[in-house]
Design an enzyme around this catalytic site. Structure first.
Site, short mmCIF file in Angstrom:
data_model
loop_
_atom_site.label_atom_id
_atom_site.label_comp_id
_atom_site.label_asym_id
_atom_site.label_seq_id
_atom_site.Cartn_x
_atom_site.Cartn_y
_atom_site.Cartn_z
N ILE A 19 0.82 -1.22 0.00
CA ILE A 19 0.00 0.00 0.00
C ILE A 19 0.85 1.27 0.00
CG2 ILE A 19 -2.00 -1.08 1.09
CD1 ILE A 19 -1.13 0.23 3.72
N GLY A 20 2.16 1.13 -0.06
CA GLY A 20 3.03 2.30 -0.04
C GLY A 20 3.64 2.56 1.32
N LYS A 21 3.64 1.54 2.17
CA LYS A 21 4.19 1.69 3.52
C LYS A 21 5.67 2.05 3.50
CE LYS A 21 3.99 -2.17 5.67
NZ LYS A 21 5.38 -2.65 5.52
N VAL A 23 7.28 3.66 1.18
CA VAL A 23 7.42 5.04 0.74
C VAL A 23 7.16 5.99 1.89
CG1 VAL A 23 6.52 6.83 -0.80
CG2 VAL A 23 6.86 4.50 -1.66
N LYS A 38 14.34 -2.30 8.91
CA LYS A 38 13.32 -3.31 8.60
C LYS A 38 13.86 -4.64 9.11
CE LYS A 38 10.04 -5.09 5.34
NZ LYS A 38 9.19 -4.75 4.19
N GLU A 105 10.07 -0.58 10.17
CA GLU A 105 9.01 -0.99 9.25
C GLU A 105 8.75 -2.48 9.36
OE1 GLU A 105 7.88 -1.27 4.51
OE2 GLU A 105 9.77 -0.35 5.10
N GLY A 106 7.50 -2.83 9.64
CA GLY A 106 7.12 -4.23 9.68
C GLY A 106 6.93 -4.79 8.28
N ALA A 107 6.49 -6.04 8.21
CA ALA A 107 6.26 -6.70 6.93
C ALA A 107 4.76 -6.93 6.77
CB ALA A 107 7.01 -8.02 6.86
N GLY A 108 4.16 -6.30 5.76
CA GLY A 108 2.73 -6.49 5.54
C GLY A 108 1.90 -5.92 6.68
#
Length: 217
Positions: A19-21, A23, A38, A105-108
């Site tokens: 979804i653009g996370k 970015v 990450k 940043e997580g994954a999904g």
């Protein structure tokens, strides 16, 4: 001498994948003059999010921390790890100390499995760091976002607020804010030309650093 104060730590997660996370994470890292991490990257053959973030935020190498796990296939981390013949040790994932603010940043989404026993949200609950929930503005986002908010609150995980990504959809954004009783931190539109300059300008225009760390930047 007293202990050194811990820098601000913020976890970026999403309601769904793609979804653009990444970015937004790049934009926030730049806005807060932060360090990016990450912990788990699945799908390294297609390029790592850390590389995208470093490029878009203009980060030096020391401001992008190495992933704890780099997995080959672009799948859920638990399955990507299995195909690589390893198992992610979720208990070993701890927030690294940094002198600057830390953007993780997580994954999904929240319920992404790290292994056959642990979901990402379980790690978030252990970290107890403030969450920024990225939500798209397309159809279906009300359900996904309210479910994510409910899951976070059920585990007493601090929720800093929601960031919308995509076109402006007034009623959808209003409905999530009201029914979710959540703060809206802003909306990042899709940028026709995505460059470090356009992303930085959009973040400066549409978001306030004080909403994330409580001090002027």
């Amino acid at each position: 001498m007293g202990a050194r104060p811990t820098a601000v730590q913020i976890v970026i997660t999403g309601t769904v994948t793609c979804i653009g996370k990444a970015v937004f994470a790049a934009g926030l890292t730049g806005l807060l003059d932060a360090v990016y991490w990450k912990p788990v990257q699945a799908g390294i053959q297609e390029g790592a999010d850390s590389e995208t973030v470093a490029l878009l935020a203009g980060l030096s190498a020391d401001r992008v921390l190495p992933e704890a796990w780099r997995l080959t296939e672009p799948l859920s981390p638990h399955r990507a790890a299995e195909l690589d013949g390893v198992e992610i040790d979720a208990e070993a994932l701890t927030l690294p100390p940094t002198d600057r603010p830390l953007i993780v940043e997580g994954a999904g989404g929240l319920m992404v499995p790290l292994n056959r026993h642990t979901l990402y949200i379980d790690v978030f609950a252990r970290w107890n760091a403030p969450i920024v929930l990225c939500a798209r503005t397309a159809l279906g986002t009300i359900n996904h976002t309210l479910l994510s908010i409910e899951a976070l609150r059920a585990r007493s995980i601090p929720l800093l607020g929601v960031v919308f990504i995509g076109d402006r959809v007034v009623d959808t954004q209003k409905t999530i804010a009201q029914m979710g009783k959540v703060r809206v931190l802003g909306r990042l539109p899709f940028l026709r030309s995505l460059t470090p300059g356009t992303l930085s300008a959009s973040m400066q225009e549409l978001f306030r650093a004080t909403d994330f760390i409580g001090v002027d930047k």
